[in-house]
Write a protein that holds these residues in place. Structure first.
Motif, PDB file in Angstrom:
ATOM      1  N   LEU A 158      -3.824 -68.071  24.967  1.00 39.81           N
ATOM      2  CA  LEU A 158      -3.178 -66.608  25.067  1.00 39.81           C
ATOM      3  C   LEU A 158      -1.661 -66.145  26.609  1.00 39.81           C
ATOM      4  O   LEU A 158      -2.575 -65.614  27.143  1.00 39.81           O
ATOM      5  N   TYR A 159      -0.755 -65.007  25.853  1.00 41.64           N
ATOM      6  CA  TYR A 159       0.022 -65.009  27.408  1.00 41.64           C
ATOM      7  C   TYR A 159       0.172 -63.395  26.463  1.00 41.64           C
ATOM      8  O   TYR A 159      -0.071 -63.419  25.528  1.00 41.64           O
ATOM      9  N   SER A 160       1.112 -62.855  27.785  1.00 43.86           N
ATOM     10  CA  SER A 160       1.542 -61.830  27.661  1.00 43.86           C
ATOM     11  C   SER A 160       2.754 -61.689  28.676  1.00 43.86           C
ATOM     12  O   SER A 160       3.123 -61.923  29.156  1.00 43.86           O
ATOM     13  N   TYR A 161       3.572 -60.580  28.316  1.00 43.90           N
ATOM     14  CA  TYR A 161       4.710 -60.016  28.849  1.00 43.90           C
ATOM     15  C   TYR A 161       4.635 -58.493  29.462  1.00 43.90           C
ATOM     16  O   TYR A 161       4.255 -58.061  27.881  1.00 43.90           O
TER      17      TYR A 161
ATOM     18  N   ASP B 196      17.516 -39.820  25.764  1.00 42.83           N
ATOM     19  CA  ASP B 196      17.195 -39.018  24.245  1.00 42.83           C
ATOM     20  C   ASP B 196      17.335 -37.001  24.252  1.00 42.83           C
ATOM     21  O   ASP B 196      17.602 -37.364  25.628  1.00 42.83           O
ATOM     22  N   GLY B 197      17.657 -36.692  23.652  1.00 46.60           N
ATOM     23  CA  GLY B 197      17.892 -35.055  23.699  1.00 46.60           C
ATOM     24  C   GLY B 197      17.201 -34.354  25.247  1.00 46.60           C
ATOM     25  O   GLY B 197      17.736 -33.517  25.849  1.00 46.60           O
ATOM     26  N   ALA B 198      16.329 -34.370  25.633  1.00 45.09           N
ATOM     27  CA  ALA B 198      15.393 -34.030  27.116  1.00 45.09           C
ATOM     28  C   ALA B 198      15.690 -35.079  27.930  1.00 45.09           C
ATOM     29  O   ALA B 198      15.046 -34.793  29.085  1.00 45.09           O
ATOM     30  N   GLY B 199      16.173 -35.936  27.518  1.00 42.66           N
ATOM     31  CA  GLY B 199      16.612 -36.953  28.960  1.00 42.66           C
ATOM     32  C   GLY B 199      16.477 -38.279  29.209  1.00 42.66           C
ATOM     33  O   GLY B 199      16.119 -38.105  27.902  1.00 42.66           O
ATOM     34  N   ASP B 200      15.803 -38.919  30.638  1.00 40.96           N
ATOM     35  CA  ASP B 200      15.449 -39.775  30.330  1.00 40.96           C
ATOM     36  C   ASP B 200      14.024 -40.155  29.282  1.00 40.96           C
ATOM     37  O   ASP B 200      13.100 -39.357  29.684  1.00 40.96           O
ATOM     38  N   LYS B 201      14.196 -41.071  28.498  1.00 41.66           N
ATOM     39  CA  LYS B 201      12.825 -41.810  28.370  1.00 41.66           C
ATOM     40  C   LYS B 201      12.827 -43.404  28.663  1.00 41.66           C
ATOM     41  O   LYS B 201      13.027 -43.740  28.164  1.00 41.66           O
ATOM     42  N   HIS B 202      11.399 -43.044  29.194  1.00 39.40           N
ATOM     43  CA  HIS B 202      11.118 -44.678  29.215  1.00 39.40           C
ATOM     44  C   HIS B 202       9.049 -45.136  29.053  1.00 39.40           C
ATOM     45  O   HIS B 202       8.212 -43.793  28.612  1.00 39.40           O
ATOM     46  N   VAL B 203       9.377 -46.623  28.606  1.00 38.53           N
ATOM     47  CA  VAL B 203       8.121 -46.598  27.674  1.00 38.53           C
ATOM     48  C   VAL B 203       8.255 -48.092  28.363  1.00 38.53           C
ATOM     49  O   VAL B 203       8.086 -48.908  28.209  1.00 38.53           O
ATOM     50  N   ARG B 204       6.532 -48.294  28.284  1.00 38.45           N
ATOM     51  CA  ARG B 204       6.176 -49.816  29.176  1.00 38.45           C
ATOM     52  C   ARG B 204       4.888 -50.218  28.201  1.00 38.45           C
ATOM     53  O   ARG B 204       3.836 -49.576  28.266  1.00 38.45           O
ATOM     54  N   ARG B 205       5.187 -51.260  28.003  1.00 36.93           N
ATOM     55  CA  ARG B 205       3.921 -51.809  26.583  1.00 36.93           C
ATOM     56  C   ARG B 205       3.652 -53.710  27.299  1.00 36.93           C
ATOM     57  O   ARG B 205       4.839 -53.584  28.021  1.00 36.93           O
ATOM     58  N   THR B 206       2.387 -53.736  27.440  1.00 39.04           N
ATOM     59  CA  THR B 206       1.990 -55.153  27.353  1.00 39.04           C
ATOM     60  C   THR B 206       2.112 -56.040  25.944  1.00 39.04           C
ATOM     61  O   THR B 206       1.667 -55.407  24.665  1.00 39.04           O
TER      62      THR B 206
END
Length: 85
Positions: free
Chosen positions: A52-55, A63-73
């Motif tokens: 099993l590997y992961s990144y 977006d309308g409210a400014g910068d959006k940042h999403v981080r997922r493994t």
């Protein structure tokens, strides 16, 4: 996010599909990606069967409210396609 059944996977690899705003900046680990658009598809390097590997995948966009940042493994294994949306 989930596992897709209908995307062909190259032998010995996995496929990662990321759905996000077309203007988002996408990074896999510490490396920025070159693709643009709302759907981005990546083939992994050759993988060892049974492991099993992961990144860590990060996306940033405005977006309308400014910068959006999403981080997922994302976890994956040889022969699988994983879709993040």
């Amino acid at each position: 996010w989930g596992i897709a059944q209908d995307i062909p996977v190259p032998p010995g690899k996995a496929v990662i599909v990321v759905k996000l705003p077309a203007d988002a900046v996408l990074r896999i680990g510490d490396a920025p990606t070159q693709q643009t658009g709302p759907v981005r598809t990546f083939n992994t390097p050759e993988l060892v069967p049974g492991y099993l590997y992961s990144y860590v995948i990060e996306a940033t966009w405005k977006d309308g409210a400014g910068d959006k940042h999403v981080r997922r493994t994302v976890e994956f294994s040889q022969g699988k396609t994983v879709v993040l949306d």
